[in-house]
Design an enzyme around this catalytic site. Structure first.
Site, PDB file in Angstrom:
ATOM      1  N   HIS A 281       0.737  -1.269  -0.067  1.00 29.16           N
ATOM      2  CA  HIS A 281      -0.066  -0.147  -0.062  1.00 29.16           C
ATOM      3  C   HIS A 281       0.917   1.177   0.135  1.00 29.16           C
ATOM      4  O   HIS A 281       0.359   2.213  -0.628  1.00 29.16           O
ATOM      5  CB  HIS A 281      -0.835   0.138   1.175  1.00 29.16           C
ATOM      6  CG  HIS A 281      -1.950  -1.247   1.237  1.00 29.16           C
ATOM      7  ND1 HIS A 281      -1.672  -2.315   1.807  1.00 29.16           N
ATOM      8  CD2 HIS A 281      -3.096  -1.041   0.898  1.00 29.16           C
ATOM      9  CE1 HIS A 281      -2.689  -3.046   1.754  1.00 29.16           C
ATOM     10  NE2 HIS A 281      -3.750  -2.357   1.182  1.00 29.16           N
ATOM     11  N   ASP A 364      -4.961  -6.576  -7.422  1.00 34.26           N
ATOM     12  CA  ASP A 364      -5.013  -5.681  -6.256  1.00 34.26           C
ATOM     13  C   ASP A 364      -5.467  -4.365  -6.706  1.00 34.26           C
ATOM     14  O   ASP A 364      -5.176  -3.985  -7.814  1.00 34.26           O
ATOM     15  CB  ASP A 364      -3.838  -5.918  -5.289  1.00 34.26           C
ATOM     16  CG  ASP A 364      -4.254  -5.609  -3.741  1.00 34.26           C
ATOM     17  OD1 ASP A 364      -5.337  -4.976  -3.545  1.00 34.26           O
ATOM     18  OD2 ASP A 364      -3.613  -6.312  -2.865  1.00 34.26           O
TER      19      ASP A 364
END
Length: 658
Positions: A281, A364
């Site tokens: 992230h 993702d």
């Protein structure tokens, strides 16, 4: 007009062969899902049930053989053979009617912020032919709002495309719970700590039933990453274990639980995010392992799930330079390796070729720093599709700029196909897989998304119901692990008038509400709740010596939390002082670990150490229902057990030596 005619033609194909398809569809997947979404960085594969369900039975209007009628034991007729092939054949028929724009739209999963649809988001949904929408925490308020939001999302999509959406959420359970008014569950590592895979199945059944009631047909869960790196900042207790065989066993049980309730599971994060010390992230992880090493470890759970019928898998934004050697020059001029998300070697040669996976591959989020800070948006789309990804999780829409990016995605890919940068055959193959998935789960049959009061009332009886809460508490108690218990410190002597101190470390300050909730539930006890810091150590020590009983709550979310000399908000050094001082006074101490279990070996002098494995933010006493009422019950259950006693039977599914 042309688009309207095209959509009508697709709708006609979808409605055709309805009786035949009704007989052979898999899970029903009734849908209504939620509204705009924050892009959560987790999205993983799904598996589909191959077992017979009620939806595979003929409808009442179909002709059925009587009980006395003899069924020939001959080879299948031409009619039954074609019926068995119906999902693929139906998908092919629809595919042939679609424009390039419609096909590419099916490969995109959008997400939007907010609990209601704006005019701009409605317009985006009706024009882009998206294949799915992902909901995040900010899209959920309560049951009715969520059902209406999902209905509106599906309805707006129908204005431009007759193909219903995959509505998804990251409802892993435990620390990753998007439906914050439902049932949180205990988290994966706690499930494995029970020693009973049936607990994983039962917990996933709860998630599946609640998602289905809200109209959400896809869960980006379970996590099949093996947490073999204690310093991993993003997986941790989201993993079942540091043992791939345990992850495989509990992961497949979890998958079976979700799909038994008609929800599509999504395995994540292929080929494994467990052995990293960087969060994708916020950074760009790299795992320097060979393919053979992955096969012997990280790929074991994925292989087991594929053999169990996995239908959806999410990719990892991780570099594997020993496997994918192609590099890319970032906009800043840095050379990086292509991540698994963009690696044809990993997604096509290994996952599809070597492992035999024929389901949908979803990326993702392309919003995550590993992608957004190293690749242009256009290249991220192009390279992911050419690698073999079927669906792309687009960056979330937070403002006009991010909305423009989402709205540009289909057009960018269309142009790349026309320019020869992406073969149209790749697009067709991906869309066919998506349509087959939707057909198998009954999603293509959905056409009316109106909300009824009956549906809302029924969902309110399911989501966060007392039976589900009791189930999560039962499993939480079964997972509690008593690492040591010297001098029979657990359970301690409780009773009216005896003061008990529940002291949270600085790293657990955001969990103080669990202590307050325990005090509320035990009004007959004299309970004081405090949080330690570098400024109040003397006050904490004084309170600990004054109390008859002491519970120290430790939270490890990074290796720095284990260092007693690290004062960066952790404040665990005072725990050592308290343990020593209480021993000198002839008193005992119980330590509860409420996240990563590695502090199970951090306090060897503690009289008793209990591993709870999971907790989430809870600063104050939670509401009994509604927004914020869902929280992992692990820590509260552990605190209450110190008063009530009972045998703690859990076993740590991970090595406690970091």
């Amino acid at each position: 007009m042309r688009q309207g005619k095209k959509s009508s033609k697709i709708q006609a194909v979808i409605l055709s062969m309805g009786v035949i398809l009704g007989m052979f569809s898999g899970c029903s997947g009734k849908k209504e899902t939620e509204t705009s979404v924050k892009i959560s960085t987790e999205t993983e594969t799904q598996t589909q049930s191959t077992e017979t369900s009620e939806d595979t039975m003929p409808s009442e209007t179909e002709t059925k053989p009587s009980e006395t009628e003899t069924i020939p034991s001959e080879a299948p007729t031409e009619e039954t053979t074609s019926s068995e092939k119906a999902p693929e054949e139906k998908a092919k028929e629809i595919l042939q009617t679609m424009t390039l724009e419609e096909k590419i739209g099916q490969m995109m999963i959008a997400s939007f912020s907010g609990t209601e649809l704006t005019v701009e988001i409605r317009d985006s949904l009706s024009k882009n032919h998206f294949g799915g929408v992902m909901l995040g925490t900010g899209n959920f308020t309560d049951v009715e709002q969520t059902i209406r939001l999902v209905s509106e999302i599906q309805t707006e999509n129908q204005k431009g495309s007759p193909i219903p959406l995959l509505i998804s959420a990251d409802q892993e359970g435990g620390t990753i719970t998007r439906v914050h008014y439902g049932t949180s569950g205990v988290g994966n590592m706690a499930l494995a700590a029970t020693g009973d895979p049936e607990c994983a199945k039962e917990m996933a059944e709860v998630y599946g039933e609640e998602l289905q009631a809200l109209g959400i047909n896809t869960d980006f869960a379970p996590v099949l990453d093996v947490n073999n790196n204690p310093a991993n900042p993003v997986i941790g207790v989201r993993s079942f274990s540091d043992d791939p065989k345990i992850v495989a066993e509990y992961g497949t049980a979890y998958i079976d639980g979700l799909r038994s309730k008609g929800v599509i599971p999504t395995l994540k994060h292929f080929p494994g995010h467990g052995d990293t010390n960087t969060d994708s992230h916020t950074g760009f992880p790299k795992i320097d392992k060979t393919y053979e090493e992955l096969k012997d470890f990280e790929l074991i759970p994925f292989k087991a799930a594929i053999e169990d019928g996995a239908e959806m898998i999410m990719t990892a934004h991780i570099q594997y330079p020993q496997i994918e050697k192609e590099t890319y020059i970032t906009p800043s001029g840095k050379e990086v390796y292509l991540p698994a998300t963009m690696s044809r070697t990993i997604l096509t040669d290994i996952l599809r070729g070597d492992m035999g996976y024929d389901g949908v591959i979803v990326t993702d989020s392309l919003e995550m720093a590993a992608i957004s800070e190293n690749f242009t948006f256009e290249d991220a789309l192009c390279k992911s599709i050419n690698a073999g990804a079927d669906m792309l999780l687009l960056p979330g829409v937070w403002d006009k700029n991010t909305l423009d990016k989402t709205n540009s995605a289909v057009g960018l890919v269309v142009q790349m196909v026309k320019d020869g940068r992406i073969p149209e055959e790749e697009i067709d193959d991906s869309v066919l897989r998506i349509l087959i998935l939707k057909e198998k789960h009954g999603i293509l049959k959905e056409s009316a998304f109106a909300v009824s009061e009956e549906k809302i009332l029924a969902a309110k009886e399911i989501v966060g119901c007392s039976a589900h809460k009791e189930k999560e508490q039962e499993i939480a108690k079964k997972s509690l692990t008593l690492v040591q218990n010297n001098s029979n410190a657990y359970p301690f002597s409780a009773g009216t008038g005896k003061e008990t101190l529940i002291l949270f470390s600085g790293s657990a300050a955001s969990r103080e509400g669990y202590g307050k909730q325990a005090a509320k539930m035990l009004p007959e006890e004299n309970i004081t709740v405090m949080t330690s810091s570098t400024e109040n150590e003397s006050d904490c020590l004084e309170a600990a010596l004054r109390a008859e009983n002491v519970i120290l709550v430790s939270r490890v979310y990074g290796m720095g939390c284990l260092d007693p000399k690290n004062d960066a908000g952790y404040s665990t050094g005072v725990f050592d002082e308290i343990i020593s001082a209480r021993h000198e006074a002839g008193k005992t101490v119980i330590v509860i670990s409420c996240q990563l279990p590695y502090d199970g070996s951090r306090f060897p002098e503690a009289d008793a150490v209990i591993l709870a494995y999971c907790s989430s933010y809870l600063k104050d006493v939670p509401p009994e229902s509604g927004e914020g009422s869902a929280y992992p019950p692990n820590l509260l259950t552990a605190i209450l057990a110190c008063f009530s006693g009972g045998e703690l039977t859990g076993k740590a599914p991970a090595d406690l030596s970091p």
